[in-house]
Motif scaffolding. Structure first.
Motif, short mmCIF file in Angstrom:
data_model
loop_
_atom_site.label_atom_id
_atom_site.label_comp_id
_atom_site.label_asym_id
_atom_site.label_seq_id
_atom_site.Cartn_x
_atom_site.Cartn_y
_atom_site.Cartn_z
N GLY A 13 130.00 0.85 78.10
CA GLY A 13 130.94 2.04 77.87
C GLY A 13 130.26 3.10 78.43
N TYR A 281 128.80 4.30 72.57
CA TYR A 281 129.99 4.69 72.84
C TYR A 281 130.98 4.38 73.49
CZ TYR A 281 130.79 9.81 71.05
OH TYR A 281 131.32 11.00 70.70
N GLN A 283 134.37 5.23 72.61
CA GLN A 283 134.80 5.63 72.09
C GLN A 283 135.07 6.59 73.32
OE1 GLN A 283 132.42 4.98 70.30
NE2 GLN A 283 133.59 4.48 67.97
N ALA A 284 134.27 7.19 73.91
CA ALA A 284 133.63 8.45 74.91
C ALA A 284 133.84 7.86 76.23
CB ALA A 284 132.17 8.92 74.27
N LYS A 287 134.57 9.33 79.62
CA LYS A 287 135.93 11.04 79.60
C LYS A 287 134.80 12.32 79.62
CE LYS A 287 137.87 9.35 75.40
NZ LYS A 287 138.16 9.16 73.99
#
Ligand code: IPM
Ligand code: MN
Length: 372
Positions: A13, A281, A283-284, A287
């Motif tokens: 992640g 995390y 989802q991040a 990014k």
């Protein structure tokens, strides 16, 4: 100063992104103070499973054992969370590393930043004077007890076990730390229900006689969860078992402003591991929005443990400066936020005294995200 070997385990992640920023900051410190840090990368978690089939390959463990410290990012991948039948899981990599290295104490300092009070879901009157530290037992309890799923899949068991020795060794470190702080220690347990908690209470109560200057208190975990939000400033050192410590430290991170800010040090008999308290995390990931501060402050804890106090202090000052000036990531300020990489660069600039508020402020502003 001899070369220090650091095992770097970025994991899954956002792990690699936050670790990358930590290494930039560490390189800057090494340059400024003329040290030589040698990084040796290893795999752990889902990336290790994909590459080798194991969440903690033997090679990684060897690397940790032969290094002066371990800098760890995060593990976890939703593909495994949603598959209850998965035989191996990324988290097993982290848990085995803690067990194999004998890291029985996880130290999680929780500090609040007055400049972030207005962004906190908790009223600033309650946050004032909060400065606590959680001592979480890390290699025992329900995390490591016997587990079972019945053959027909209709029932499951997790066992919570603790011995007096396991409680005493982490308890002693917590008392010693309380002696260097405000001399208050609160044991958090569930002694009204659990046998293991009653053993904790008895053992810590006896141990407290060896530290007469420390004011020792006992609190049930449900009450502690409430007190942490209601009156966080009442706590100095919180000592607790593995799972309560896991849960309460995530809760306590809200006091600081974000889960992304909190560092930790895991210590014991083997090489110490320095890790942010947050997870992977996913989802991040990729990014450039993850908060690198938890990892960067973990690097500061690492330097401190290696005897480089001034260097560690320099990192903390840089972090204080950036937060005070509102240079924060999206988790803290969803409107006026900066990218992960920008925060790292700013901290390096600060460490090298390259920040001149008047001149650079405009440049820094230009690096602010325009995505709202
Ligand atoms: C932590 C994490 C880990 C834990 C997970 C990833 C196994 O939540 O370090 O707090 O539960 O200990
Ligand atoms: Mn956790």
């Amino acid at each position: 100063m001899p070369t220090l070997t650091i095992a770097v385990l970025p994991g899954d992640g956002i792990g690699p992104e936050v670790i990358h920023q930590s290494l930039l900051v560490l390189d800057t410190i090494a340059k400024k103070f003329d040290h030589h840090l040698e990084y040796k990368h290893g795999q752990i978690g889902a990336v290790a499973i994909h590459a080798t089939g194991s969440p903690l390959p033997e090679e990684t463990l060897e690397l940790c054992r032969s290094s002066d410290a371990v800098l760890f990012g995060a593990v976890g991948d939703p593909a495994f969370d949603n598959d209850p039948l998965a035989k191996v899981r990324p988290e097993q990599g982290l848990l085995s590393m803690r067990k194999e290295l004998g890291l029985f104490a996880n130290i999680r300092p929780v500090q609040t930043y007055p400049s972030l009070h207005h962004l906190s879901p908790i009223k600033s009157t309650r946050l004032n004077n909060t400065d606590l530290i959680i001592y979480r037992e890390l290699t025992g309890g329900i995390y490591f007890g016997e587990k079972k799923l019945s053959a027909d899949g209709q029932w499951a068991v997790d066992t919570c076990t603790y011995s007096v020795d396991e409680i005493t060794r982490v308890g002693t470190l917590a008392f010693e730390h309380a002696m260097r702080r405000k001399k208050r220690l609160c044991l958090v347990d569930k002694a009204n229900v659990l046998e293991t908690s009653r053993l904790w209470r008895k053992t810590i109560s006896e141990l407290s006689h060896a530290f007469p200057e420390v004011q020792t208190e006992f609190m049930f975990v449900d009450n502690a969860a409430m007190q942490l939000i209601l009156h966080p400033a009442q706590f100095d050192v919180i000592l607790t078992e593995n799972m309560f410590g896991d849960i309460l430290s995530d809760e306590a991170s809200v006091l600081a402003g974000s889960l992304g800010l909190l560092p930790s040090a895991s210590i014991g008999s083997g090489t110490s591991v320095f890790e942010p308290i947050h997870g992977s995390y996913p989802q991040a990931a990729g990014k450039d929005i993850a908060n690198p501060i938890g990892s960067i402050l973990s690097s500061a804890l690492m330097l401190e443990s290696l005897g480089l106090k001034e260097e560690a202090q320099n990192i903390k000052e840089a972090v204080d400066w950036s937060i005070q000036h509102g240079f924060v990531t999206k988790d803290i300020d969803p409107v006026n936020f900066y990218f992960t990489s920008t925060i790292g660069e700013l901290l390096c600039d600060f460490i090298l005294n390259r920040v001149d508020d008047a001149v650079n402020r405009a440049n820094i502003q230009m690096r602010k995200s325009t995505i709202i």
